[in-house]
Design an enzyme around this catalytic site. Structure first.
Site, PDB file in Angstrom:
ATOM      1  CD  GLU A   1      42.941  30.163  28.088  1.00  0.00           C
ATOM      2  OE1 GLU A   1      42.488  30.879  29.013  1.00  0.00           O
ATOM      3  OE2 GLU A   1      42.449  30.266  26.882  1.00  0.00           O
TER       4      GLU A   1
ATOM      5  NE  ARG B   1      45.511  35.927  30.386  1.00  0.00           N
ATOM      6  CZ  ARG B   1      45.803  34.711  29.705  1.00  0.00           C
ATOM      7  NH1 ARG B   1      46.816  34.608  29.105  1.00  0.00           N
ATOM      8  NH2 ARG B   1      44.877  34.010  29.756  1.00  0.00           N
ATOM      9  CG  HIS B   2      41.228  39.749  30.222  1.00  0.00           C
ATOM     10  ND1 HIS B   2      42.103  39.493  31.168  1.00  0.00           N
ATOM     11  CD2 HIS B   2      40.566  38.461  30.064  1.00  0.00           C
ATOM     12  CE1 HIS B   2      42.022  38.044  31.613  1.00  0.00           C
ATOM     13  NE2 HIS B   2      41.073  37.891  30.794  1.00  0.00           N
TER      14      HIS B   2
ATOM     15  CD  GLU C   1      36.999  39.910  30.401  1.00  0.00           C
ATOM     16  OE1 GLU C   1      36.649  39.910  31.439  1.00  0.00           O
ATOM     17  OE2 GLU C   1      36.904  39.091  29.443  1.00  0.00           O
TER      18      GLU C   1
ATOM     19  NE  ARG D   1      33.780  36.498  25.621  1.00  0.00           N
ATOM     20  CZ  ARG D   1      34.993  35.576  25.168  1.00  0.00           C
ATOM     21  NH1 ARG D   1      35.750  35.550  26.350  1.00  0.00           N
ATOM     22  NH2 ARG D   1      34.662  34.559  24.540  1.00  0.00           N
TER      23      ARG D   1
ATOM     24  CB  SER E   1      38.962  27.136  25.709  1.00  0.00           C
ATOM     25  OG  SER E   1      39.484  27.660  27.038  1.00  0.00           O
TER      26      SER E   1
ATOM     27  NE  ARG F   1      44.518  36.150  25.502  1.00  0.00           N
ATOM     28  CZ  ARG F   1      43.427  35.760  26.913  1.00  0.00           C
ATOM     29  NH1 ARG F   1      43.401  34.412  27.107  1.00  0.00           N
ATOM     30  NH2 ARG F   1      42.673  36.649  27.430  1.00  0.00           N
TER      31      ARG F   1
END
Lengths: 504, 504
Positions: B427, B284-285, B278, B276, B430, B478
Site C-alpha cells: 500500500e 516501511r515506517h 511511530e 508520526r 489512502s 514510499r
C-alpha cells in the site's frame, strides 16, 4: 439588472455575468427536488448531469439547461421574485426564482438560505432582459447549508480601504473586518478575491523557482525538521521530547543542506517549513514559515551564489506579471500597490558602499554593525532614487553581524563573503559562503561563544572532505508580501502561526 | 590502463574516461603551488581559471591545459609514478603524477592524500597510451583534506550484493557496509552512484507531480505543522510546548487541506513533512516523512479522485523511465530490480472483488476487516497474474477500518467512499471522500469514540458551507522505494528519522 447593481454595491472584484441569468421553476410534482441533501452521493451525480462552471455561462448557451454549484453570495426578494447571486471561483451569476413559476414553498426554501451555503441547481440560462423561458426539470439541492450567523461576510472582507471610506461619507459606514476576525475565521476570509489571488501568486512563485532551477540541475531535497540539537544555537527554538531524547524543530535546513553538498549533490534547494519560537509580534515575523533554501558548490567565487539570486528573482518577477495579471489586479483592487521596479541585471552594492550612501544622506550608521530596519528602508529609498530599482543586493557584510559559519573575507577579516537581498527597502534574504574547513569552523564558533560540543554533528559533516560552498534562504511569505507591497506577513500565510496564534 | 583496472575492481557504476588522463609536473620553482589551501578565497579563482567538469575531459581536448576539482577516489604508486583516481559527479579521471617531472616533494604530498579529500589541480589532458606532454603551469591545491580514517569507503558502500558474493569466492570477501554505518555517516554514503540516483529520481517525481497538476489548476499550498490539537486523534503524536500552550506536530495536513477546500481553493496539493511518533521499527515506517497530499472538490462522484490518481501515477512512472534512464541504471546496478509493470488505464477493483480473489485463492480474510500486509502482498500477486499490473486501486473499503471523517457508502453503510493504492503489493496511498456535513461528522466521531471537543476546530471548518470533497495522501519516500523495489524506506530518505534515529 438587479445582479449588476448588487455587484457594484459589494465593491468586489468579481467578474460579472450580465449576459446570463438562470430561471428556476417548479411544478408542484417536483417539490421533492429541493431541500437539504441528506445523502452523501450527490443528487446530480445520480442523474448523470455534468456541472457547468459559472464562468462558462456565456451568451452562446442562452436557452440551455445547466446544472451549477456555487455559494449564496447574497439574495433578495423583489415583489414575487427572488434574486439569488451565486458565487463560484470568483464569478457570480444571478439566479431568478419566481413564485408564479416555482410555487411558494420553493421560494420560502430559497429565501432562508444563509449566505455562503453551497447550493446546486438546475435551470435554464437566459438573458436578463428577455422574458424567462420555462425549464423541463427543476432542482435546487443543498450539499451544505452554512450557519445563519456568519462571523464575517465575505463581501465585507473583500472591501478595500478606499471603498470603506467612500461608503462612510454618506452616513452608512461599511463594515471593516479586523485582522483577528479574519484569521480566526480564515475559511471564510480566504474566499475573498484578493486572498484567492495571493495564494495563486504564491503557487506561481514556487512553479517559477522550479522552472528556473531545473535547467541549472538544482536538486530539490527534503531535510528533517526534527533535530537532536539546536540548528543555529539560538534561543528561539521549539523543544520537544523525541522518544525520550531531547529534540528540537529545525530553525533552518542549514546543517542538512550543507551536508547534502558534502554528499556531492552539487546544488540543492528545499521548500519546507522553518520553525522560530519568536517572542516578538511584528508585521514581518512568523513562528512557522515556508523557507526557500538553496545551497551550492562554489567553483570559483562566492559571487556565483549572487549570480543565481540575480537570475532567479527577476525571472520570478517577470513570470508573475506574465502569468498572474488577473491575480495581481485582484490584490490591487483591495490593497492598491505599484508594480515592483527591478533591473534585468540585479544591482550589487558592497555593504561599505551602502554605508557611504547613508552617510552622505546624513544618516548615522555603524560601518561594522548591522543595519536596523529604519536604515534598511532609508537605503532602499536612496537606491531607488539613484538606481531606479526596488530590488538589490548588499554584500561583504561585517563578519561580526553574521552567523559563525559565515566565511570571513580573505582580504579584510572585518568583513565576510555574505550578502542580503532587499525588496522595497525590506530585507528578504540572507546568503553567504560557508566555512568548509572544520578547524576554522571550530575557531569561529568559539569566537562567537558557541559551545563546540553542541554543534559537533554540524562540524563533523565537514571532516570527510567538503568542497567550497554557499547558499541562501528566503521566506516564501515574505517574497509574496513584498512583491505585492502588503503590510503584514499574515496576509500571505494560509494559516499563520505567531507568538500569539496557534489556530486555526 | 591503470585507471581502468582500478575501476573494474571497484565494481562501481562510474563512467570511465579512458580516453583521457591528466599529467602533473613540477618545476621546483613552483613548489609553493601545492599544499592545503589555507585561505578561503579559492586559488583558482584568483588566477581566473575556469574549472572543467571531469565529464567534459573528452578526446577533443587532449593536449589542453585544464583545471579540475574532484575527490580522491583512490591512489596508488607504481614505480615512480603515482596514479590518482579523481571522482566528480559520478565520473572519474586518472591523474598521473611522475616523480621525474614533479619532484619527490609533490609525489610525497599527493601520496598521503586521504580518500574523499577534495583536490583541485591543473594539468594537461592526454591519452593514457600516448607519452605525457609537459605543462606550462602546475598546481595541486587542497580545498579540504578529509580524515585519514574514514568510517566507510564509498567504493565499499557502492558494491552490489552479487559483487560482494563474487569477490567472496576467491577468498577475499569484499567489505559490506551495514545500514547503520551508512546512516551514521550519510554524508559519505550518499556519494555512491545509487544514492545520487535515488535522490535525482525523487526530485523528478516531484517535478512530474507539478507538471501534471499545473494544467489541472491544482494549487500548491503550505499548511502549518504546528497545531493546537492532535490532527487525527491518535497516540503517535509528537507533543511540545508552544509559548506556554500545549501543541503537537501535524500527523497529516488533513484538517488544513480540507479547510483550503472550504475556503474555495477547489483543488490543492501540498508537499511537506508529516510527523508520526511511530514506536515500531519496520522497513516501511519513518517518524518523519515527506507527504504528498491532494484535496479536491468533488463535482459528481468520488471516483474523480481516483481519476486524478490514475492520471498522475502512470504519468510519473512514464516520465521517470524517460528522464532518468541513467539514474535507474545506477540503482539497478547496486540493487537489481525489474521495471514496474503498470497499465495506461489504472485497474480499479472493489474491496469486495479483492476479498473474492483472495478467497478463491484459498486465503482466509475478513470481508469487513482491513487487509494485513501479507494479504496485500498475496492480492498483489493475484492481480499481477490476472491483470498484468503491479499498480492498482482497491476501493469501497469497509467503513470500520477507515478514519471517522471518511464518507460512508450510501447504498451500504458497511462500506465507504474510499480507496487504497498499491505498488508491487504494498500500500502506498489512502484516499477517500470526506464527510462535509458537520452533523454527520460529529456523529461519526462519536461512533469512533473520539471526544468531539478535541476536534472542534476541524468540525467547525465545515459550518460555513462546505462543498463535497475528497483527496489522498502518499509518502514520497514510499513511492520511490516501491518504484525501485528497494527493501527499506531508509534508502529513500535523505536523513531518516525513525523510532531509534534522530541523527545526523
Amino acid at each position: 439588472m438587479v445582479g449588476s447593481e448588487v455587484l457594484e454595491e459589494s465593491g468586489e472584484k468579481i467578474s460579472k455575468k450580465e449576459a446570463s441569468s438562470l430561471s428556476l421553476e417548479e411544478d408542484e410534482s417536483f417539490s421533492s427536488n429541493y431541500g437539504d441533501v441528506t445523502t452523501n452521493e450527490l443528487q446530480l451525480a445520480v442523474e448523470g448531469k455534468e456541472l457547468t462552471d459559472v464562468s462558462n455561462l456565456v451568451e452562446e448557451i442562452v436557452g440551455s439547461e445547466v446544472s451549477i454549484r456555487g455559494r449564496v453570495h447574497k439574495n433578495r426578494l423583489v415583489g414575487t421574485k427572488l434574486f439569488v447571486i451565486l458565487r463560484e471561483s470568483g464569478f457570480t451569476v444571478q439566479c431568478v426564482v419566481e413564485e408564479t413559476r416555482v410555487g411558494a414553498n420553493m421560494i420560502k426554501f430559497v429565501k432562508q438560505l444563509s449566505r455562503e451555503s453551497v447550493v446546486e441547481l438546475i435551470g435554464v440560462v437566459s438573458h436578463p432582459k428577455k422574458p424567462l423561458t420555462g425549464t423541463t426539470q427543476q432542482k435546487n439541492v443543498l450539499p451544505r447549508r452554512s450557519l445563519l450567523n456568519l462571523p464575517l461576510v465575505v463581501e465585507d472582507a473583500a472591501r478595500s480601504e478606499s471603498d470603506i471610506e467612500k461608503s462612510g461619507k454618506d452616513g452608512k459606514p461599511a463594515a471593516r473586518v479586523l485582522q483577528d476576525t479574519r484569521l480566526n475565521n480564515r475559511v471564510l476570509d480566504i474566499r475573498t478575491p484578493a486572498n484567492q489571488a495571493i495564494f495563486r501568486i504564491q503557487c506561481q512563485v514556487q512553479i517559477d523557482i522550479m522552472i528556473c532551477h531545473y535547467p541549472n540541475r538544482v536538486l530539490e531535497i527534503h531535510t528533517p525538521k526534527l533535530m537532536a540539537g539546536s540548528s543555529e544555537g539560538g534561543s528561539a527554538v521549539f523543544r520537544l521530547d523525541y522518544k525520550g531524547q531531547p529534540a528540537c524543530l529545525a530553525q533552518s535546513p542549514q546543517l542538512h543542506k550543507q551536508m547534502a553538498i558534502c554528499g556531492d549533490m552539487r546544488r540543492v534547494f528545499e521548500v519546507g517549513p522553518v520553525f522560530r519560537a519568536e517572542d516578538s509580534f511584528t508585521h514581518r515575523h512568523l513562528c512557522e514559515f515556508v523557507g526557500l533554501d538553496v545551497e551550492m558548490e562554489i567553483r570559483m567565487h562566492y559571487s556565483e551564489i549572487m549570480d543565481l539570486v540575480g537570475e532567479l528573482f527577476p525571472f520570478i518577477f517577470t513570470k508573475i506579471e506574465e502569468r498572474c495579471p488577473k491575480e495581481l489586479e485582484s490584490v490591487k483592487k483591495q490593497y492598491p500597490f505599484q508594480s515592483l521596479k527591478f533591473l534585468p541585471q540585479t544591482l550589487r552594492l558592497t555593504f561599505a558602499e551602502g554605508i557611504q550612501m547613508l552617510k552622505e544622506a546624513g544618516e548615522e550608521v555603524d560601518p561594522l554593525g548591522d543595519l536596523n530596519t529604519e536604515s534598511e528602508r532609508k537605503l532602499g529609498q536612496l537606491v531607488l532614487e539613484k538606481y531606479k530599482t526596488e530590488f538589490y543586493m548588499l554584500h561583504r557584510y561585517p563578519l561580526a553581524v553574521r552567523p559563525f559559519y559565515t566565511m570571513p573575507y580573505e582580504n579584510d577579516s572585518n568583513y565576510s563573503n555574505s550578502f542580503d537581498v532587499f525588496i522595497r527597502g525590506e530585507e528578504i534574504m540572507s546568503g553567504a559562503q560557508r566555512i568548509h574547513d572544520p578547524e576554522l569552523l571550530e575557531k569561529r564558533a568559539r569566537e562567537c561563544c558557541i559551545d563546540v560540543k553542541t554543534i559537533s554533528t554540524y562540524i563533523d559533516a565537514f571532516r570527510y572532505g567538503a568542497p567550497p560552498h554557499g547558499g541562501f534562504g528566503v521566506g516564501l511569505e515574505r517574497v509574496v508580501m513584498l512583491l505585492c507591497a502588503l503590510n503584514n506577513i499574515r496576509k500571505t500565510s494560509l494559516f499563520p502561526r505567531d507568538s500569539q496564534r496557534l489556530t486555526p
